[in-house]
Design an enzyme around this catalytic site. Sequence first.
Site, short mmCIF file in Angstrom:
data_model
loop_
_atom_site.label_atom_id
_atom_site.label_comp_id
_atom_site.label_asym_id
_atom_site.label_seq_id
_atom_site.Cartn_x
_atom_site.Cartn_y
_atom_site.Cartn_z
N ASP A 57 0.87 -1.18 0.00
CA ASP A 57 0.00 0.00 0.00
C ASP A 57 0.90 1.23 0.00
O ASP A 57 1.62 1.48 0.98
CB ASP A 57 -0.88 -0.05 1.26
N VAL A 58 0.86 2.00 -1.08
CA VAL A 58 1.83 3.09 -1.24
C VAL A 58 1.49 4.33 -0.40
O VAL A 58 2.20 5.33 -0.48
CB VAL A 58 2.02 3.50 -2.73
N TYR A 146 -12.07 12.27 -5.17
CA TYR A 146 -11.16 11.93 -6.27
C TYR A 146 -10.57 13.21 -6.89
O TYR A 146 -9.36 13.33 -7.04
CB TYR A 146 -11.94 11.14 -7.32
#
Length: 328
Positions: A57-58, A146
């Site tokens: 998970d970055v 987003y």
Amino acid sequence: MSRTLITGGAGFLGSHLCDRFLAEGHDVICMDNFITGNPDNVAHLIGHPGFDLIEHDVTNFIYVEGGLDYVLHFASPASPIDYLKYPIQTLKVGALGTHKALGLAKAKGARFLLASTSEVYGDPLEHPQRETYWGNVNPVGLRGVYDEAKRFAEAMAMAYHRYHGVETRIVRIFNTFGPRMRLDDGRALPTFMTQALTGEPLTVFGDGSQTRSFCYVNDLIDGIFRLLQSDVVEPVNIGNPDEITILDFAKEIIELTDSDSSITFEPLPADDPKIRQPDISKATDELGWTPKIDRREGLSRTLDYVRERLQDRADDESASEPTPAASS
Ligand code: NAD
Ligand code: UDP
């Protein structure tokens, strides 16, 4: 030999990037937590000597051993139903994930490329959209998670460029389609194709007068590759300017699939952009890029893929059905 890290590499676009960069002779590290992607998208690359797949998970510290020449940051839920399902993860990967990926690029002296989006223009008041347009985004609407994450990510990339001297590139991607889209990702194209091929009504949201401009994935990947090699730091739109209403798009898919499906109208989601078309003069002038594959050709290539996935789904369902002996 160049070494390239692709975050979100097991997603739709990331997996095509892995293919392209390996084909260009790069070593590729594909990093993904599979939240919306799938290792199946890169299964054909496992065993390739230049390819590594790392589950990570970055939004957490990214550790990569050895040198890196390029970091391509594509990790993020991308379809509206995905980022509505994962709002916090979307904000985190746009903010914390971009920060971690930029920090890694800085530490390795690598060139960084950010996957941004036409959503930074929101529901645009300028048409077609040029890179100079600042957008019309509702920060507290459902899509804000987003849109604002990507706007923040762009600001972060520019800050790392200006203050740390990192070589950064920003691609604003317009609606892209092709093989490896998830059939259930809720986007118009896989939804309409699946509905048309299974005889279900096509679900057009609103009256279908909203427009989009669809780019075939190979063209997009080529534009990204050119941008990465260029010296253009400010954002560049990559997309196909061939604009169509969603109602006409649904009709086109019915015709292409020779389907008997009807069309039903459902409520338009909040803040759904009414128009979208890229102005690609910057990409053409500065990268020598224009899309080569027209929508019809791209649609027929994608249709082959959707048919195969539907066949796989039917095979899985029949394999999992209890046999008469087992059910009695
Ligand atoms: P996708 O969902 O298929 O791919 C995104 C990938 O990122 C997935 O494999 C997912 O598992 C991974 N991911 C998400 N969060 C992560 C995290 N925290 N750590 C590691 N991996 C993580 O979507 P896509 O369509 O391939 O989009 C890829 C990128 O391109 C996204 O950044 C998206 O915003 C951008 N983009 C796509 C389009 C499009 O039309 N497809 C348009 C504009 C922008
Ligand atoms: N759309 C639709 N029916 C669907 C899915 C999407 O009419 O089943 C519409 C959606 O409201 C939008 C357009 O198609 O106006 C493109 O939607 P998509 O999710 O593909 O991408 P985005 O909205 O991110 O451009």
